[in-house]
Design a protein around this motif. Sequence first.
Motif, PDB file in Angstrom:
ATOM      1  N   ASN A   1       0.835  -1.193   0.000  1.00 49.00           N
ATOM      2  CA  ASN A   1       0.000   0.000   0.000  1.00 49.00           C
ATOM      3  C   ASN A   1       0.877   1.252   0.000  1.00 49.00           C
ATOM      4  O   ASN A   1       1.949   1.267   0.615  1.00 49.00           O
ATOM      5  N   PRO A   2       0.448   2.308  -0.670  1.00 50.65           N
ATOM      6  CA  PRO A   2       1.237   3.540  -0.703  1.00 50.65           C
ATOM      7  C   PRO A   2       1.139   4.328   0.591  1.00 50.65           C
ATOM      8  O   PRO A   2       0.337   4.021   1.485  1.00 50.65           O
ATOM      9  N   VAL A   3       1.967   5.348   0.678  1.00 50.65           N
ATOM     10  CA  VAL A   3       1.941   6.337   1.763  1.00 50.65           C
ATOM     11  C   VAL A   3       1.637   7.688   1.133  1.00 50.65           C
ATOM     12  O   VAL A   3       2.093   7.987   0.024  1.00 50.65           O
ATOM     13  N   GLY A   4       0.861   8.507   1.814  1.00 50.27           N
ATOM     14  CA  GLY A   4       0.515   9.819   1.290  1.00 50.27           C
ATOM     15  C   GLY A   4       0.940  10.940   2.219  1.00 50.27           C
ATOM     16  O   GLY A   4       0.766  10.837   3.439  1.00 50.27           O
ATOM     17  N   LEU A   5       1.525  11.982   1.667  1.00 51.30           N
ATOM     18  CA  LEU A   5       1.809  13.211   2.407  1.00 51.30           C
ATOM     19  C   LEU A   5       0.922  14.293   1.816  1.00 51.30           C
ATOM     20  O   LEU A   5       0.861  14.462   0.593  1.00 51.30           O
ATOM     21  N   THR A   6       0.217  15.029   2.665  1.00 48.68           N
ATOM     22  CA  THR A   6      -0.716  16.030   2.156  1.00 48.68           C
ATOM     23  C   THR A   6      -0.575  17.346   2.899  1.00 48.68           C
ATOM     24  O   THR A   6      -0.235  17.374   4.084  1.00 48.68           O
ATOM     25  N   SER A   7      -0.803  18.422   2.174  1.00 47.03           N
ATOM     26  CA  SER A   7      -0.807  19.780   2.730  1.00 47.03           C
ATOM     27  C   SER A   7      -1.807  20.584   1.906  1.00 47.03           C
ATOM     28  O   SER A   7      -2.493  20.040   1.042  1.00 47.03           O
ATOM     29  N   HIS A   8      -1.883  21.876   2.167  1.00 41.81           N
ATOM     30  CA  HIS A   8      -2.764  22.725   1.361  1.00 41.81           C
ATOM     31  C   HIS A   8      -2.066  24.047   1.089  1.00 41.81           C
ATOM     32  O   HIS A   8      -1.253  24.509   1.887  1.00 41.81           O
ATOM     33  N   TYR A   9      -2.403  24.649  -0.051  1.00 37.53           N
ATOM     34  CA  TYR A   9      -1.729  25.892  -0.407  1.00 37.53           C
ATOM     35  C   TYR A   9      -2.638  27.108  -0.343  1.00 37.53           C
ATOM     36  O   TYR A   9      -2.229  28.213  -0.672  1.00 37.53           O
ATOM     37  N   ASP A  10      -3.882  26.922   0.098  1.00 44.41           N
ATOM     38  CA  ASP A  10      -4.724  28.094   0.356  1.00 44.41           C
ATOM     39  C   ASP A  10      -4.412  28.644   1.743  1.00 44.41           C
ATOM     40  O   ASP A  10      -3.890  27.936   2.624  1.00 44.41           O
ATOM     41  N   VAL A  11      -4.709  29.913   1.939  1.00 47.93           N
ATOM     42  CA  VAL A  11      -4.451  30.579   3.220  1.00 47.93           C
ATOM     43  C   VAL A  11      -5.686  31.364   3.625  1.00 47.93           C
ATOM     44  O   VAL A  11      -6.567  31.637   2.810  1.00 47.93           O
ATOM     45  N   VAL A  12      -5.737  31.731   4.904  1.00 49.42           N
ATOM     46  CA  VAL A  12      -6.857  32.545   5.383  1.00 49.42           C
ATOM     47  C   VAL A  12      -6.621  34.011   5.021  1.00 49.42           C
ATOM     48  O   VAL A  12      -5.476  34.434   4.834  1.00 49.42           O
ATOM     49  N   PRO A  13      -7.690  34.797   4.931  1.00 53.11           N
ATOM     50  CA  PRO A  13      -7.520  36.227   4.651  1.00 53.11           C
ATOM     51  C   PRO A  13      -6.819  36.942   5.799  1.00 53.11           C
ATOM     52  O   PRO A  13      -6.804  36.455   6.936  1.00 53.11           O
TER      53      PRO A  13
ATOM     54  N   MET B   1      -0.299  15.143  -2.025  1.00 48.09           N
ATOM     55  CA  MET B   1      -1.638  15.631  -2.360  1.00 48.09           C
ATOM     56  C   MET B   1      -1.861  16.993  -1.705  1.00 48.09           C
ATOM     57  O   MET B   1      -1.773  17.121  -0.478  1.00 48.09           O
ATOM     58  N   PHE B   2      -2.139  17.979  -2.518  1.00 47.56           N
ATOM     59  CA  PHE B   2      -2.231  19.354  -2.030  1.00 47.56           C
ATOM     60  C   PHE B   2      -3.607  19.948  -2.336  1.00 47.56           C
ATOM     61  O   PHE B   2      -3.992  20.114  -3.494  1.00 47.56           O
ATOM     62  N   GLY B   3      -4.333  20.270  -1.274  1.00 42.87           N
ATOM     63  CA  GLY B   3      -5.653  20.860  -1.415  1.00 42.87           C
ATOM     64  C   GLY B   3      -5.585  22.366  -1.599  1.00 42.87           C
ATOM     65  O   GLY B   3      -4.552  22.991  -1.375  1.00 42.87           O
ATOM     66  N   PHE B   4      -6.707  22.935  -2.012  1.00 47.56           N
ATOM     67  CA  PHE B   4      -6.743  24.380  -2.269  1.00 47.56           C
ATOM     68  C   PHE B   4      -7.862  25.096  -1.515  1.00 47.56           C
ATOM     69  O   PHE B   4      -8.048  26.298  -1.675  1.00 47.56           O
ATOM     70  N   ASP B   5      -8.606  24.367  -0.662  1.00 49.54           N
ATOM     71  CA  ASP B   5      -9.680  25.010   0.102  1.00 49.54           C
ATOM     72  C   ASP B   5      -9.806  24.427   1.507  1.00 49.54           C
ATOM     73  O   ASP B   5     -10.890  24.370   2.068  1.00 49.54           O
ATOM     74  N   GLU B   6      -8.677  23.999   2.059  1.00 48.82           N
ATOM     75  CA  GLU B   6      -8.685  23.404   3.395  1.00 48.82           C
ATOM     76  C   GLU B   6      -9.247  24.354   4.438  1.00 48.82           C
ATOM     77  O   GLU B   6      -9.939  23.933   5.375  1.00 48.82           O
ATOM     78  N   GLU B   7      -8.958  25.653   4.284  1.00 51.91           N
ATOM     79  CA  GLU B   7      -9.363  26.626   5.298  1.00 51.91           C
ATOM     80  C   GLU B   7     -10.872  26.785   5.398  1.00 51.91           C
ATOM     81  O   GLU B   7     -11.380  27.360   6.357  1.00 51.91           O
ATOM     82  N   ILE B   8     -11.608  26.292   4.411  1.00 50.54           N
ATOM     83  CA  ILE B   8     -13.073  26.342   4.485  1.00 50.54           C
ATOM     84  C   ILE B   8     -13.672  24.935   4.394  1.00 50.54           C
ATOM     85  O   ILE B   8     -14.820  24.761   3.989  1.00 50.54           O
ATOM     86  N   GLY B   9     -12.897  23.931   4.769  1.00 46.05           N
ATOM     87  CA  GLY B   9     -13.436  22.584   4.889  1.00 46.05           C
ATOM     88  C   GLY B   9     -12.878  21.543   3.945  1.00 46.05           C
ATOM     89  O   GLY B   9     -13.020  20.346   4.184  1.00 46.05           O
ATOM     90  N   GLY B  10     -12.278  21.961   2.826  1.00 43.26           N
ATOM     91  CA  GLY B  10     -11.658  21.008   1.911  1.00 43.26           C
ATOM     92  C   GLY B  10     -12.609  20.209   1.038  1.00 43.26           C
ATOM     93  O   GLY B  10     -12.217  19.201   0.444  1.00 43.26           O
ATOM     94  N   ASP B  11     -13.851  20.660   0.911  1.00 40.42           N
ATOM     95  CA  ASP B  11     -14.841  19.885   0.156  1.00 40.42           C
ATOM     96  C   ASP B  11     -14.532  19.790  -1.329  1.00 40.42           C
ATOM     97  O   ASP B  11     -14.848  18.794  -1.977  1.00 40.42           O
ATOM     98  N   GLU B  12     -13.928  20.829  -1.889  1.00 43.10           N
ATOM     99  CA  GLU B  12     -13.633  20.828  -3.321  1.00 43.10           C
ATOM    100  C   GLU B  12     -12.198  20.425  -3.625  1.00 43.10           C
ATOM    101  O   GLU B  12     -11.849  20.218  -4.787  1.00 43.10           O
ATOM    102  N   GLY B  13     -11.370  20.339  -2.606  1.00 42.22           N
ATOM    103  CA  GLY B  13      -9.969  19.976  -2.774  1.00 42.22           C
ATOM    104  C   GLY B  13      -9.696  18.558  -2.316  1.00 42.22           C
ATOM    105  O   GLY B  13      -9.793  17.598  -3.100  1.00 42.22           O
TER     106      GLY B  13
END
Length: 486
Positions: free
Chosen positions: A114-126, A185-197
């Motif tokens: 099985n693979p291993v995943g590292l994840t972060s996000h590149y969106d920021v809060v205002p 794996m890098f999300g772009f809307d983590e700060e508002i829940g990550g639903d689209e990322g």
Amino acid sequence: MKKRKLMLLVLSGLLLLFIIVTGFNTMTVKSKQPAPDPTNVAIDEAKAVEHLSKAVTFKTVSYQDRSKFDFNQFDEFIAFLRESYPAVHQQLEFEKVNKYALVYKWKGSDSSKNPVGLTSHYDVVPVLKGTETKWEQDPFSGTVVGGKIWGRGTLDDKIGVIGILQAVDYLLAEGFQPERDLYFMFGFDEEIGGDEGANKIVTTLEDRGITFDYVLDEGGAIIEDMVPGVDQPVGVVGISEKGSATAELTIEGSGGHSSQPKDHTNIGRISSAIAKLEDTQFTGDLRGPGEDLFEFVAPEMSFPMKYVFANKAIFEPAIEKILLGKPATAALIRTTIAPTIFQAGEQYNALPEKATAIINLRLMPGDSLADVKRFIEDTIDDKDIKVTVNGSEASKVSSTNGWQFTSIQQAARNVYGNAVVAPYLMFAGSDAKHYDSISKNTYRFLPVQITPEDLNRMHGTNEHISIENYINAIKFYVEVMKESSK
């Protein structure tokens, strides 16, 4: 007289036995910290700093109102990654999910694992309006001064995205070949829940039948002066995160002129309900991730604290009472209640016909939304107050016994040799919760050493990271990829 002497003798014997047993427990408690294997990773500091500094300048801001997103900035950030990491984009598989979520796959030598995943996000809060002048450096300047990199994302969480890519770039240059597939794996809307990322990444990978042995996201950090009785900094790795629920308490009717009020008005009854909840509170219980934290740190404590926690079965009521004495530690062992909004009335001389209170609750693993609603209704004991509860329950609790957690712990110890690395319960939310459905374990850890004041800067004013901390984060990601391939 003989009976009295006999009683004293028995009591003395029991006391001696108590001292022997508890002393033995204390002296034989074993450390759960692996011996550090100091890292020899040599990072090109100038280039690494240049990349994080530039990354901060892109205003990839998440807003609750998604129509406010400036996706040109997101496009430019993605183009910047391609330009800055050519080897990564040439040698790894890369795809965009839902246009702006990013997935990189580094194929390993053994596809049966099985693979291993590292994840972060590149969106920021205002940046909070009106606070701009309080920043020592412009929040989107990426200024490097005084050995620090300044701006939004230096702590939360462009440091994760850039740190991981810097580590991959380093390992590619070294000719490293992972044993199992690695996903970044890098999300772009983590700060508002990550639903689209993150959520869309999970859906995509789930459709392909991909299951991870573990996924590592941001979360806990290496924090100074965190645990009483432990002199070393403590690195806390989230093995679960609390659920987040919103309870609404509403009562209607009984308006009229304020000159003829009933003894108990709508405002008074809602206020009374809140007072009952705050006076009662959920029961504190040292279990799950909170208990795991102290099992890992107890062997490193000074003697008095070690004595108490090595004999937790005896002293648990006292421990729980102490932990409940402070908000930060109380939140570790119980579901919390935080009234945040009260709405009632519009005219000073008119009784409101409706009163509403909003309560934010952070749920312990094991406490369900149904449990929360039942507790509120039973505690307020007012059938005229309507109670609704919506939200998410706590994430699953990941293992601390397998190679997955040990890989993270060992990597942290290799970089921060004096740190005590332990599991804990994360109070805030992260993208990690989305990966629960496709990963056997999900962990939450930001590999930097910070102070409690630094934590306040993550969504606040003057967010920055020291260059030393940032370089150590890159080293950690290198080490954790190596450890996961052993």
